[in-house]
Scaffold this motif. Structure first.
Motif, PDB file in Angstrom:
ATOM      1  N   ALA A   4      24.724 -27.028 -24.778  1.00  0.00           N
ATOM      2  CA  ALA A   4      24.143 -26.324 -23.631  1.00  0.00           C
ATOM      3  C   ALA A   4      24.256 -27.184 -22.381  1.00  0.00           C
ATOM      4  O   ALA A   4      24.114 -28.403 -22.436  1.00  0.00           O
ATOM      5  CB  ALA A   4      22.672 -25.995 -23.899  1.00  0.00           C
ATOM      6  N   LEU A   5      24.552 -26.544 -21.272  1.00  0.00           N
ATOM      7  CA  LEU A   5      24.594 -27.250 -19.998  1.00  0.00           C
ATOM      8  C   LEU A   5      23.173 -27.516 -19.533  1.00  0.00           C
ATOM      9  O   LEU A   5      22.270 -26.713 -19.761  1.00  0.00           O
ATOM     10  CB  LEU A   5      25.328 -26.414 -18.955  1.00  0.00           C
ATOM     11  N   THR A   6      22.988 -28.628 -18.896  1.00  0.00           N
ATOM     12  CA  THR A   6      21.672 -28.970 -18.373  1.00  0.00           C
ATOM     13  C   THR A   6      21.761 -29.166 -16.868  1.00  0.00           C
ATOM     14  O   THR A   6      22.838 -29.387 -16.325  1.00  0.00           O
ATOM     15  CB  THR A   6      21.126 -30.255 -19.018  1.00  0.00           C
ATOM     16  N   ASP A  22      23.004 -30.390  -2.562  1.00  0.00           N
ATOM     17  CA  ASP A  22      22.645 -30.790  -3.921  1.00  0.00           C
ATOM     18  C   ASP A  22      22.809 -29.619  -4.887  1.00  0.00           C
ATOM     19  O   ASP A  22      23.326 -29.774  -5.994  1.00  0.00           O
ATOM     20  CB  ASP A  22      21.196 -31.272  -3.986  1.00  0.00           C
ATOM     21  N   CYS A  23      22.366 -28.459  -4.476  1.00  0.00           N
ATOM     22  CA  CYS A  23      22.464 -27.268  -5.318  1.00  0.00           C
ATOM     23  C   CYS A  23      23.932 -26.925  -5.589  1.00  0.00           C
ATOM     24  O   CYS A  23      24.319 -26.647  -6.725  1.00  0.00           O
ATOM     25  CB  CYS A  23      21.748 -26.104  -4.640  1.00  0.00           C
ATOM     26  N   LYS A  24      24.752 -26.955  -4.551  1.00  0.00           N
ATOM     27  CA  LYS A  24      26.179 -26.655  -4.713  1.00  0.00           C
ATOM     28  C   LYS A  24      26.849 -27.643  -5.664  1.00  0.00           C
ATOM     29  O   LYS A  24      27.649 -27.246  -6.511  1.00  0.00           O
ATOM     30  CB  LYS A  24      26.885 -26.685  -3.362  1.00  0.00           C
ATOM     31  N   GLU A  25      26.517 -28.914  -5.526  1.00  0.00           N
ATOM     32  CA  GLU A  25      27.107 -29.920  -6.400  1.00  0.00           C
ATOM     33  C   GLU A  25      26.678 -29.720  -7.850  1.00  0.00           C
ATOM     34  O   GLU A  25      27.476 -29.892  -8.771  1.00  0.00           O
ATOM     35  CB  GLU A  25      26.730 -31.320  -5.915  1.00  0.00           C
ATOM     36  N   MET A  26      25.430 -29.368  -8.066  1.00  0.00           N
ATOM     37  CA  MET A  26      24.940 -29.139  -9.419  1.00  0.00           C
ATOM     38  C   MET A  26      25.615 -27.914 -10.035  1.00  0.00           C
ATOM     39  O   MET A  26      26.020 -27.928 -11.193  1.00  0.00           O
ATOM     40  CB  MET A  26      23.409 -28.952  -9.391  1.00  0.00           C
ATOM     41  N   LEU A  27      25.782 -26.860  -9.253  1.00  0.00           N
ATOM     42  CA  LEU A  27      26.375 -25.629  -9.772  1.00  0.00           C
ATOM     43  C   LEU A  27      27.880 -25.733  -9.994  1.00  0.00           C
ATOM     44  O   LEU A  27      28.429 -25.023 -10.841  1.00  0.00           O
ATOM     45  CB  LEU A  27      26.079 -24.468  -8.824  1.00  0.00           C
ATOM     46  N   ALA A  28      28.561 -26.597  -9.266  1.00  0.00           N
ATOM     47  CA  ALA A  28      30.023 -26.691  -9.351  1.00  0.00           C
ATOM     48  C   ALA A  28      30.481 -26.961 -10.782  1.00  0.00           C
ATOM     49  O   ALA A  28      31.403 -26.308 -11.284  1.00  0.00           O
ATOM     50  CB  ALA A  28      30.539 -27.762  -8.403  1.00  0.00           C
ATOM     51  N   HIS A  29      29.850 -27.898 -11.462  1.00  0.00           N
ATOM     52  CA  HIS A  29      30.242 -28.214 -12.839  1.00  0.00           C
ATOM     53  C   HIS A  29      30.015 -27.010 -13.754  1.00  0.00           C
ATOM     54  O   HIS A  29      30.865 -26.688 -14.578  1.00  0.00           O
ATOM     55  CB  HIS A  29      29.471 -29.427 -13.351  1.00  0.00           C
ATOM     56  N   HIS A  30      28.893 -26.357 -13.607  1.00  0.00           N
ATOM     57  CA  HIS A  30      28.583 -25.199 -14.448  1.00  0.00           C
ATOM     58  C   HIS A  30      29.604 -24.075 -14.219  1.00  0.00           C
ATOM     59  O   HIS A  30      30.032 -23.426 -15.169  1.00  0.00           O
ATOM     60  CB  HIS A  30      27.164 -24.693 -14.159  1.00  0.00           C
ATOM     61  N   LEU A  31      29.980 -23.878 -12.976  1.00  0.00           N
ATOM     62  CA  LEU A  31      30.963 -22.843 -12.668  1.00  0.00           C
ATOM     63  C   LEU A  31      32.319 -23.193 -13.273  1.00  0.00           C
ATOM     64  O   LEU A  31      32.999 -22.335 -13.834  1.00  0.00           O
ATOM     65  CB  LEU A  31      31.077 -22.647 -11.155  1.00  0.00           C
TER      66      LEU A  31
END
Length: 51
Positions: A4-6, A22-31
């Motif tokens: 699971a992604l965290t 910060d939000c964009k950087e965190m979401l980039a990996h998940h995307l």
């Protein structure tokens, strides 16, 4: 089963100018992971530009 992604906690207050980045950087990996999974099932998708 896949790991699971965290997500981490925000490093800045929501009122800070750096909060959105910060939000964009965190979401980039998940995307990226999601798009890899979609492509692995046979879909052809374009990659969105990185912020």
């Amino acid at each position: 089963m896949a790991k699971a992604l965290t997500t981490g906690t925000p490093r800045h207050a929501p009122t800070s100018a750096a909060y959105e980045q910060d939000c964009k950087e965190m979401l980039a990996h998940h995307l990226d992971v999601l798009l890899d999974k979609v492509e692995a099932t046979g879909w052809t998708v374009g990659r969105p530009p990185r912020p």
